[in-house]
Write an enzyme that holds these catalytic residues in place. Structure first.
Site, short mmCIF file in Angstrom:
data_model
loop_
_atom_site.label_atom_id
_atom_site.label_comp_id
_atom_site.label_asym_id
_atom_site.label_seq_id
_atom_site.Cartn_x
_atom_site.Cartn_y
_atom_site.Cartn_z
N GLY A 225 0.83 -1.20 0.00
CA GLY A 225 0.00 0.00 0.00
C GLY A 225 0.86 1.24 0.00
N GLY A 226 0.28 2.35 0.45
CA GLY A 226 0.97 3.63 0.39
C GLY A 226 2.03 3.78 1.47
N THR A 229 0.63 4.89 5.01
CA THR A 229 -0.01 3.78 5.74
C THR A 229 1.08 2.82 6.22
OG1 THR A 229 -1.74 3.98 4.07
CG2 THR A 229 -1.97 2.18 5.63
N GLY A 230 2.06 2.55 5.38
CA GLY A 230 3.16 1.65 5.74
C GLY A 230 3.90 2.13 6.97
N GLU A 245 5.58 -3.47 0.87
CA GLU A 245 5.67 -3.15 -0.57
C GLU A 245 4.97 -1.82 -0.74
OE1 GLU A 245 7.29 -4.91 -2.75
OE2 GLU A 245 7.72 -6.58 -1.43
N CYS A 279 2.28 0.72 -8.84
CA CYS A 279 3.44 1.10 -8.02
C CYS A 279 4.72 1.18 -8.85
CB CYS A 279 3.60 0.11 -6.88
SG CYS A 279 3.76 -1.59 -7.45
P1 NAD Z 1 -3.46 2.48 1.14
O1 NAD Z 1 -2.17 2.58 1.88
O2 NAD Z 1 -4.44 3.58 1.25
O3 NAD Z 1 -4.26 1.15 1.57
C1 NAD Z 1 -3.66 -0.13 1.48
C2 NAD Z 1 -4.38 -1.07 2.45
O4 NAD Z 1 -4.13 -0.64 3.79
C3 NAD Z 1 -5.91 -1.10 2.29
O5 NAD Z 1 -6.36 -2.42 2.47
C4 NAD Z 1 -6.37 -0.21 3.43
O6 NAD Z 1 -7.69 -0.50 3.84
C5 NAD Z 1 -5.36 -0.59 4.50
N1 NAD Z 1 -5.21 0.37 5.58
C6 NAD Z 1 -5.44 1.70 5.59
N2 NAD Z 1 -5.17 2.21 6.80
C7 NAD Z 1 -4.77 1.20 7.59
C8 NAD Z 1 -4.34 1.09 8.93
N3 NAD Z 1 -4.30 2.13 9.74
N4 NAD Z 1 -3.98 -0.13 9.39
C9 NAD Z 1 -4.02 -1.22 8.60
N5 NAD Z 1 -4.42 -1.17 7.32
C10 NAD Z 1 -4.78 0.02 6.81
O7 NAD Z 1 -3.06 2.20 -0.38
P2 NAD Z 1 -4.00 2.13 -1.67
O8 NAD Z 1 -4.47 3.52 -1.97
O9 NAD Z 1 -4.98 1.03 -1.56
O10 NAD Z 1 -2.92 1.67 -2.76
C11 NAD Z 1 -2.07 2.55 -3.40
C12 NAD Z 1 -0.67 2.50 -2.84
O11 NAD Z 1 -0.19 1.16 -2.83
C13 NAD Z 1 0.31 3.27 -3.72
O12 NAD Z 1 1.16 4.04 -2.92
C14 NAD Z 1 1.07 2.18 -4.44
O13 NAD Z 1 2.34 2.56 -4.87
C15 NAD Z 1 1.11 1.12 -3.41
N6 NAD Z 1 1.37 -0.18 -4.03
C16 NAD Z 1 2.58 -0.77 -3.87
C17 NAD Z 1 2.86 -1.99 -4.50
C18 NAD Z 1 4.18 -2.68 -4.33
O14 NAD Z 1 4.23 -3.89 -4.57
N7 NAD Z 1 5.24 -2.02 -3.93
C19 NAD Z 1 1.88 -2.60 -5.29
C20 NAD Z 1 0.65 -1.95 -5.43
C21 NAD Z 1 0.41 -0.75 -4.79
#
Ligand code: NAD
Length: 472
Positions: A225-226, A229-230, A245, A279
């Site tokens: 994810g982002g 959030t990470g 990731e 990503c």
């Molecule tokens: P996001 O970070 O908003 O959400 C990702 C996941 O985290 C979702 O399931 C969301 O519900 C969950 N989440 C949100 N807040 C949380 C918390 N406090 N605790 C636990 N879980 C929580 O990301 P998004 O908008 O769904 O995806 C886009 C991002 O993902 C982009 O930054 C993209 O680059 C990244 N991404 C990375 C890869 C990779 O392999 N490196 C692949 C795809 C997407």
């Protein structure tokens, strides 16, 4: 659809609507998991550790291979689910569904290749008369959290290796795209996965996340994810393994000896795949000044041919962004860049969640769209004069997932491969190229650890040593 909790498909009074971002039409609803559901999931996952661990290698492998076959046999249905709940066109969604079949097949094969080693204990004084080995033991409960942009294959990338390694899993798919993940959950059960081994919770990340992430019964978090959030998850996690990731802002270097037609074709696709919500999407292209105008003009021409619109229309090249709010954000970033001196070469207009594929030039380094992850259909072009400048600029940001270079010269290719700071360098392909079996992940703020079936399987298992003292 319902969610899977403690071996049962369950429903809740509060439901989340899943809508098609193209026209806002309602596709389905899913239960909004509650705090109590999180507790039930944690207890059930912990209780199922032994069931998961005791699945034999051939059973784990067969479950994954059968799941791959089920997805394969219903490929069009999976593709339509991906296309409707997310941003992908039907053509892009079919590719993702095919890749998920590969990922699950690979995970089934890797289960059989998971091996330990014998240990030469007597190689140091004090180890005499000892024999032993290490094996790879399951880590226990894996928490898998996935993003919206690859709603099936990125789930397969976590569930496949976690099951191959003998783990119990809690899956939290993206709130806006839970349907592909729930369908994959159904397929796994149909393929023979004991139902208590997987908990699939639909719901809001920030509501469910902190308790799941911080709980000591979870031994590993596999998050995609982002970056923000990470970071939040890493702070909450406490003493457990984390694999991250995260996002990026991928650079491509196009050298003067490159096949420009190939570079244009590959980078246009790499920039606008899934409406740029990728990503490893191309965001910055550094072009040798001698061929800059030629590449720029070809890039604009190819981009203008893109048809945007209905994702289910076979003729559509690019669909909408995931929400209108996200499209507005990117539009704001384009406007800010223009105010700071950037030129819009083509695109830039928005209708609802549909943002035209956009090419910018003269983007200053202070513009958000230069230094942050755009995660939308925008690409920036920059002329450069020499390799050192290209490398310095490509490496200048705090991201490092993929980078790419186009050149026909072997020395230039090796120099760039050596100098680009990232998890993977693509030569004569855009940054968007990925094989599901390769080690995949980033450096700097782009992540921690590596995915890719074989590599995730290592991350999701731990060495366990057995040592016999044979007596004197
Ligand atoms: P996001 O970070 O908003 O959400 C990702 C996941 O985290 C979702 O399931 C969301 O519900 C969950 N989440 C949100 N807040 C949380 C918390 N406090 N605790 C636990 N879980 C929580 O990301 P998004 O908008 O769904 O995806 C886009 C991002 O993902 C982009 O930054 C993209 O680059 C990244 N991404 C990375 C890869 C990779 O392999 N490196 C692949 C795809 C997407």
């Amino acid at each position: 659809m319902k969610m899977l909790l403690a071996g049962q498909w369950v429903d809740r009074d509060t439901r989340i609507e899943v809508r098609d971002p193209f026209d806002g039409s309602l596709i389905d609803t899913v239960p909004a998991a509650t705090g109590d559901d999180v507790e039930t999931a944690l207890a059930a996952a912990e209780a199922a550790r032994e069931t998961a661990r005791k699945l034999s290698t051939h059973e784990r492998s067969q479950i994954l291979t059968r799941t791959a076959a089920i997805v394969h046999d219903s490929l069009e249905e999976y593709a339509r689910t991906i296309a409707r709940e997310g941003s992908k066109t039907i053509t892009e969604a079919r590719k993702e569904a095919r890749r998920a079949v590969n990922t699950l097949t690979l995970a089934g094969e890797e289960a059989k290749r998971l091996q330990g080693e014998t240990i030469p204990f007597d190689s140091f004084p004090g180890g005499e008369r000892r024999r032993g080995y290490f094996e790879r033991a399951p880590i226990g409960v894996v928490l898998a959290i996935t993003p919206f942009n690859d709603p099936l294959n990125l789930v397969a990338h976590k569930l496949g290796p976690a099951i191959a390694g003998g783990n119990s899993v809690i899956l939290k798919p993206a709130t806006v795209t839970p349907l592909s993940a729930l369908k994959l959950t159904e397929a796994l059960l149909e393929a023979g996965l004991p139902p208590d081994v997987l908990q699939t919770l639909s719901g809001h990340g920030p509501v469910l996340g902190d308790v799941l992430v911080g709980d000591p019964r979870v031994r590993m978090i596999s998050f995609t994810g982002g970056v923000e959030t990470g970071r939040h998850i890493a702070h909450q996690a406490g003493l457990k393994k984390i694999s991250m990731e995260l996002g990026s802002n991928s650079p491509v270097i196009v050298w003067k000896d490159a096949d420009l037609e190939a570079a244009i074709s590959s980078c246009v696709s790499g920039a606008f795949w899934a409406a740029g919500q990728n990503c490893i999407g191309v965001q910055r292209i550094y072009v040798h000044r001698d061929v800059y105008e030629q590449l720029r003009d070809g890039f604009i021409e190819r981009t203008r041919q893109y048809r945007i619109g209905d994702k289910l229309d076979e003729a559509t090249d690019m669909g909408p962004m995931i929400t209108e709010g996200e499209a507005e954000r990117v539009e704001r970033w384009i406007r800010e860049a223009v105010e700071l001196g950037a030129t819009v070469l083509t695109g830039g207009n928005r209708t609802g969640a549909l943002l035209e594929p956009t090419v910018l030039a003269d983007v200053p380094e202070t513009a958000t769209i230069h230094h942050d992850e755009v995660f939308g259909p925008v690409v920036n072009l920059y002329p450069v004069d020499d390799l050192d400048e290209a490398l310095a600029k490509a490496n200048s940001l705090d991201f490092g997932l993929h980078a790419a270079a186009f050149t026909r010269d072997v020395d230039t290719a090796f120099r760039l491969a050596d100098g680009l700071q990232c998890g993977g360098v693509m030569i004569n392909d855009s940054t968007d190229y990925r094989l599901d079996s390769m080690p995949f992940g980033g450096i700097k703020s782009s992540g921690l650890g590596r995915e890719g079936t074989r590599f995730s399987l290592q991350e999701m298992t731990e060495p366990k040593v057995v040592c016999w003292h044979l007596g004197d």
